[in-house]
Scaffold this motif. Sequence first.
Motif, PDB file in Angstrom:
ATOM      1  N   ALA A 210       0.078  18.361   0.916  1.00 59.66           N
ATOM      2  CA  ALA A 210      -1.341  18.180   1.211  1.00 59.66           C
ATOM      3  C   ALA A 210      -1.545  16.993   2.143  1.00 59.66           C
ATOM      4  O   ALA A 210      -0.599  16.294   2.517  1.00 59.66           O
ATOM      5  CB  ALA A 210      -2.118  17.976  -0.087  1.00 59.66           C
ATOM      6  N   LYS A 211      -2.785  16.754   2.498  1.00 56.59           N
ATOM      7  CA  LYS A 211      -3.106  15.641   3.370  1.00 56.59           C
ATOM      8  C   LYS A 211      -2.786  14.318   2.686  1.00 56.59           C
ATOM      9  O   LYS A 211      -2.996  14.151   1.493  1.00 56.59           O
ATOM     10  CB  LYS A 211      -4.597  15.688   3.747  1.00 56.59           C
ATOM     11  CG  LYS A 211      -5.020  14.625   4.736  1.00 56.59           C
ATOM     12  CD  LYS A 211      -6.498  14.769   5.090  1.00 56.59           C
ATOM     13  CE  LYS A 211      -6.924  13.680   6.062  1.00 56.59           C
ATOM     14  NZ  LYS A 211      -8.364  13.807   6.421  1.00 56.59           N
ATOM     15  N   GLU A 212      -2.241  13.389   3.428  1.00 54.79           N
ATOM     16  CA  GLU A 212      -1.860  12.090   2.883  1.00 54.79           C
ATOM     17  C   GLU A 212      -3.087  11.350   2.341  1.00 54.79           C
ATOM     18  O   GLU A 212      -4.168  11.394   2.935  1.00 54.79           O
ATOM     19  CB  GLU A 212      -1.202  11.256   3.983  1.00 54.79           C
ATOM     20  CG  GLU A 212      -0.793   9.865   3.531  1.00 54.79           C
ATOM     21  CD  GLU A 212      -0.262   9.007   4.666  1.00 54.79           C
ATOM     22  OE1 GLU A 212       0.966   8.904   4.810  1.00 54.79           O
ATOM     23  OE2 GLU A 212      -1.085   8.452   5.430  1.00 54.79           O
ATOM     24  N   TYR A 213      -2.911  10.709   1.192  1.00 56.45           N
ATOM     25  CA  TYR A 213      -3.987   9.877   0.665  1.00 56.45           C
ATOM     26  C   TYR A 213      -3.382   8.645  -0.009  1.00 56.45           C
ATOM     27  O   TYR A 213      -2.204   8.624  -0.390  1.00 56.45           O
ATOM     28  CB  TYR A 213      -4.868  10.648  -0.315  1.00 56.45           C
ATOM     29  CG  TYR A 213      -4.304  10.824  -1.707  1.00 56.45           C
ATOM     30  CD1 TYR A 213      -4.709   9.995  -2.755  1.00 56.45           C
ATOM     31  CD2 TYR A 213      -3.363  11.819  -1.988  1.00 56.45           C
ATOM     32  CE1 TYR A 213      -4.207  10.148  -4.031  1.00 56.45           C
ATOM     33  CE2 TYR A 213      -2.853  11.976  -3.262  1.00 56.45           C
ATOM     34  CZ  TYR A 213      -3.271  11.145  -4.285  1.00 56.45           C
ATOM     35  OH  TYR A 213      -2.760  11.297  -5.549  1.00 56.45           O
ATOM     36  N   LYS A 214      -4.190   7.615  -0.145  1.00 54.83           N
ATOM     37  CA  LYS A 214      -3.737   6.353  -0.717  1.00 54.83           C
ATOM     38  C   LYS A 214      -3.698   6.456  -2.231  1.00 54.83           C
ATOM     39  O   LYS A 214      -4.696   6.817  -2.865  1.00 54.83           O
ATOM     40  CB  LYS A 214      -4.676   5.227  -0.286  1.00 54.83           C
ATOM     41  CG  LYS A 214      -4.184   3.825  -0.618  1.00 54.83           C
ATOM     42  CD  LYS A 214      -5.103   2.785   0.011  1.00 54.83           C
ATOM     43  CE  LYS A 214      -4.580   1.390  -0.170  1.00 54.83           C
ATOM     44  NZ  LYS A 214      -5.437   0.376   0.525  1.00 54.83           N
TER      45      LYS A 214
ATOM     46  N   GLU B 278       0.848  -1.188   0.000  1.00 54.52           N
ATOM     47  CA  GLU B 278       0.000   0.000   0.000  1.00 54.52           C
ATOM     48  C   GLU B 278       0.886   1.242   0.000  1.00 54.52           C
ATOM     49  O   GLU B 278       1.821   1.337   0.797  1.00 54.52           O
ATOM     50  CB  GLU B 278      -0.901   0.012   1.234  1.00 54.52           C
ATOM     51  CG  GLU B 278      -1.833  -1.181   1.322  1.00 54.52           C
ATOM     52  CD  GLU B 278      -2.492  -1.283   2.672  1.00 54.52           C
ATOM     53  OE1 GLU B 278      -3.614  -0.741   2.832  1.00 54.52           O
ATOM     54  OE2 GLU B 278      -1.889  -1.899   3.586  1.00 54.52           O
ATOM     55  N   MET B 279       0.605   2.172  -0.888  1.00 53.14           N
ATOM     56  CA  MET B 279       1.400   3.391  -1.028  1.00 53.14           C
ATOM     57  C   MET B 279       0.545   4.609  -0.712  1.00 53.14           C
ATOM     58  O   MET B 279      -0.590   4.739  -1.202  1.00 53.14           O
ATOM     59  CB  MET B 279       1.937   3.518  -2.456  1.00 53.14           C
ATOM     60  CG  MET B 279       2.692   4.805  -2.741  1.00 53.14           C
ATOM     61  SD  MET B 279       4.366   4.809  -2.049  1.00 53.14           S
ATOM     62  CE  MET B 279       5.219   3.816  -3.286  1.00 53.14           C
ATOM     63  N   TYR B 280       1.104   5.512   0.108  1.00 51.02           N
ATOM     64  CA  TYR B 280       0.429   6.753   0.488  1.00 51.02           C
ATOM     65  C   TYR B 280       1.347   7.935   0.181  1.00 51.02           C
ATOM     66  O   TYR B 280       2.537   7.902   0.536  1.00 51.02           O
ATOM     67  CB  TYR B 280       0.085   6.750   1.974  1.00 51.02           C
ATOM     68  CG  TYR B 280      -0.867   5.649   2.390  1.00 51.02           C
ATOM     69  CD1 TYR B 280      -2.229   5.892   2.525  1.00 51.02           C
ATOM     70  CD2 TYR B 280      -0.397   4.363   2.664  1.00 51.02           C
ATOM     71  CE1 TYR B 280      -3.107   4.882   2.915  1.00 51.02           C
ATOM     72  CE2 TYR B 280      -1.265   3.348   3.055  1.00 51.02           C
ATOM     73  CZ  TYR B 280      -2.612   3.614   3.176  1.00 51.02           C
ATOM     74  OH  TYR B 280      -3.473   2.612   3.557  1.00 51.02           O
ATOM     75  N   ASN B 281       0.810   8.965  -0.462  1.00 46.46           N
ATOM     76  CA  ASN B 281       1.591  10.149  -0.814  1.00 46.46           C
ATOM     77  C   ASN B 281       1.020  11.407  -0.160  1.00 46.46           C
ATOM     78  O   ASN B 281      -0.145  11.455   0.229  1.00 46.46           O
ATOM     79  CB  ASN B 281       1.621  10.359  -2.337  1.00 46.46           C
ATOM     80  CG  ASN B 281       2.583   9.412  -3.021  1.00 46.46           C
ATOM     81  OD1 ASN B 281       3.197   8.555  -2.385  1.00 46.46           O
ATOM     82  ND2 ASN B 281       2.704   9.532  -4.327  1.00 46.46           N
ATOM     83  N   THR B 282       1.866  12.427  -0.088  1.00 46.21           N
ATOM     84  CA  THR B 282       1.434  13.747   0.403  1.00 46.21           C
ATOM     85  C   THR B 282       1.865  14.798  -0.609  1.00 46.21           C
ATOM     86  O   THR B 282       2.794  15.572  -0.363  1.00 46.21           O
ATOM     87  CB  THR B 282       2.048  14.057   1.784  1.00 46.21           C
ATOM     88  OG1 THR B 282       3.484  13.945   1.680  1.00 46.21           O
ATOM     89  CG2 THR B 282       1.556  13.101   2.836  1.00 46.21           C
ATOM     90  N   PRO B 283       1.238  14.876  -1.772  1.00 50.25           N
ATOM     91  CA  PRO B 283       1.663  15.803  -2.828  1.00 50.25           C
ATOM     92  C   PRO B 283       1.518  17.259  -2.411  1.00 50.25           C
ATOM     93  O   PRO B 283       0.472  17.670  -1.882  1.00 50.25           O
ATOM     94  CB  PRO B 283       0.726  15.470  -3.992  1.00 50.25           C
ATOM     95  CG  PRO B 283      -0.481  14.889  -3.339  1.00 50.25           C
ATOM     96  CD  PRO B 283       0.032  14.130  -2.152  1.00 50.25           C
TER      97      PRO B 283
END
Length: 222
Positions: A209-213, A201-206
């Motif tokens: 911004a708030k982290e999302y999957k 599972e990968m989560y980013n914070t572009p």
Amino acid sequence: MKRLTVIFCSTIALAIAGCNDAPTTDSAAKGDTATASKPDTTATAATEAPAPPLDSAAMMKAWGAYMTPGEQHKMLAAQNGKWEGKVTMWMAPGAPPSESKSTTVNQMILGGRYQESKHSGSFGGMPFEGKSIVGYDNIKKVFISTWIDNMGTGVMVAEGPWDAASKSITFTGSMVDPSTGKECKFREIMTFTDDKHQKMEMYNTPGGAKEYKTMEIEYTKK
């Protein structure tokens, strides 16, 4: 090799420092004031206690422990072989997911110290290929991962601990967001469900911004 390089560089640095501290023949002959007033540190240096010699036996023992594969490396080796992946991706928070298939082939390299994984699939209708190297650092007590692929020119680096309760590794690191040119943090959870199944599972914070999957891959060993 790294140790020899450090010793060599240190020797060069000491030689340069010695050359810079020594007065030139001209300045000594002319009785240069700055040189004449420079305090004599020879006596002080002579009275300083010499550095204790390196304990070669202890050094070799520590290096041996650092380079010897352990239980964590055996765990990685158990993942050798071909895996089929069901890939689900989200391009933005709340966006509808897209699905595709992938293939991963794992093998241990360098005497069982690192796991090399070759990944292939498709992304946006284009062929996708990537490679990861995963290892366990015996000194830092964490897993370390690097990733490269044909969709970029950078190297992603992450590290994280093993959680026995959930049978997972949580990697954290940062990557460059091509749309902004800035780094953004990411989190990757690799769960070892059983001998035949894994989940990433990968989560980013572009852009902070708030982290999302952003991605989930369900692996099945062939």
